[in-house]
Design a protein around this motif. Structure first.
Motif, PDB file in Angstrom:
ATOM      1  N   ASP A 129       6.239  -0.517 -11.687  1.00 20.30           N
ATOM      2  CA  ASP A 129       5.095  -1.286 -12.164  1.00 20.30           C
ATOM      3  C   ASP A 129       5.519  -2.602 -12.821  1.00 20.30           C
ATOM      4  OD1 ASP A 129       3.298   0.515 -11.235  1.00 20.30           O
ATOM      5  OD2 ASP A 129       2.897   1.467 -13.169  1.00 20.30           O
ATOM      6  N   LEU A 130       6.760  -2.664 -13.303  1.00 20.01           N
ATOM      7  CA  LEU A 130       7.223  -3.897 -13.934  1.00 20.01           C
ATOM      8  C   LEU A 130       7.213  -5.054 -12.938  1.00 20.01           C
ATOM      9  CD1 LEU A 130      10.183  -2.659 -16.173  1.00 20.01           C
ATOM     10  CD2 LEU A 130       7.866  -3.284 -16.888  1.00 20.01           C
ATOM     11  N   GLU A 131       7.741  -4.812 -11.753  1.00 22.47           N
ATOM     12  CA  GLU A 131       7.754  -5.857 -10.733  1.00 22.47           C
ATOM     13  C   GLU A 131       6.348  -6.177 -10.233  1.00 22.47           C
ATOM     14  OE1 GLU A 131      12.058  -5.735  -8.575  1.00 22.47           O
ATOM     15  OE2 GLU A 131      10.543  -4.340  -7.812  1.00 22.47           O
ATOM     16  N   ALA A 132       5.466  -5.196 -10.312  1.00 20.53           N
ATOM     17  CA  ALA A 132       4.094  -5.399  -9.857  1.00 20.53           C
ATOM     18  C   ALA A 132       3.217  -6.036 -10.934  1.00 20.53           C
ATOM     19  CB  ALA A 132       3.492  -4.069  -9.412  1.00 20.53           C
ATOM     20  N   GLY A 133       3.779  -6.288 -12.099  1.00 31.10           N
ATOM     21  CA  GLY A 133       3.016  -6.920 -13.166  1.00 31.10           C
ATOM     22  C   GLY A 133       2.030  -5.992 -13.849  1.00 31.10           C
ATOM     23  N   ARG A 134       2.354  -4.696 -13.920  1.00 36.56           N
ATOM     24  CA  ARG A 134       1.489  -3.730 -14.597  1.00 36.56           C
ATOM     25  C   ARG A 134       2.275  -3.091 -15.747  1.00 36.56           C
ATOM     26  NH1 ARG A 134       0.479  -2.572  -9.067  1.00 36.56           N
ATOM     27  NH2 ARG A 134       1.925  -0.805  -9.161  1.00 36.56           N
ATOM     28  N   PRO A 135       2.291  -3.746 -16.905  1.00 32.93           N
ATOM     29  CA  PRO A 135       3.118  -3.269 -18.019  1.00 32.93           C
ATOM     30  C   PRO A 135       2.429  -2.276 -18.947  1.00 32.93           C
ATOM     31  CG  PRO A 135       2.199  -5.388 -18.584  1.00 32.93           C
ATOM     32  CD  PRO A 135       1.688  -5.053 -17.200  1.00 32.93           C
TER      33      PRO A 135
END
Length: 228
Positions: A53-59
């Motif tokens: 999720d970090l790379e997908a922008g979902r922190p």
């Protein structure tokens, strides 16, 4: 000379078994939240942290993961540790802003521990849950608290020896997979390490800020405003 913040000494007449309310509430929240987690349709798995999720922008999972646990034993163990190591910190962080500073330290350590784990496993889509990273932040912070009411230097022998001991236990436990109550799941020992280091480093500046806030809001006996 390296700075060492003064910490108000605890009331010597207070029984050690009488933990501060904030520490009790934090510890009690863990099994209480797990009780609610089990009653969610997906048992809260959507709120877990997924490194991808970090790379997908979902922190969002960086925070919500610490509200979840993998089993009753997992939740209770973290609750006991939070009570044991949160108690001296709550007593040290007294005054108007102490409770907010304690909770901020707990949350920041939890987020940083999860973030550190995620950066090491960016390609993983396996969920991670638990407040262990935040609890290890409390352990790291209390490692530097001294009986004399100060924050010990990072280079203090006791701090170094205790830190090595905790990290040794953490590494062995993680590699052997000794995770009671989380059958079938690996222990995120890396998150524990990041949380511990965060608490170890942040407690000094935090106690200094606390000391400044205590002086700022310390009113004298007269009617006038405290000196600037």
């Amino acid at each position: 000379m390296p700075w060492s913040a003064a910490i108000p000494e605890p009331d010597r007449q207070e029984p050690w078994t009488r933990a501060p309310l904030l520490a009790v509430l934090l510890a009690a929240s863990m099994p209480a939240l797990f009780f609610l987690q089990l009653r969610l349709p997906d048992q809260g798995i959507q709120w877990a942290f997924y490194p991808v999720d970090l790379e997908a922008g979902r922190p969002g999972g960086l925070f919500t993961a610490m509200l979840l646990h993998g089993g009753w034993v997992h939740a209770v163990m973290n609750a006991v540790a939070a009570l044991a190591f949160g108690t001296p910190l709550v007593r040290a962080l007294s005054g108007r802003w102490g409770a907010a500073m304690f909770l901020a330290l707990y949350i920041v350590c939890g987020v940083l521990s999860t973030l550190g784990y995620g950066l090491l496993h960016l390609a993983s889509n396996q969920p991670m849950v638990g407040a262990s990273g935040a609890v290890f932040g409390l352990i790291g912070a209390t490692t530097r608290l001294t009986p004399g009411g100060r924050v010990a230097r990072l280079t203090d022998r006791h701090v170094l020896v205790t830190s090595v001991g905790w990290m040794g236990v953490n590494l062995i436990t993680g590699l052997l997979g000794l995770g009671a109550g989380v059958e079938g799941a690996r222990i995120a020992w890396e998150a524990h390490a990041f949380g511990f280091i965060a608490g170890l480093l942040l407690v000094g500046p935090l106690m200094r800020l606390h000391a400044l806030s205590q002086r700022r809001f310390d009113s004298g006996a007269g009617w006038g405003d405290p000196p600037a």
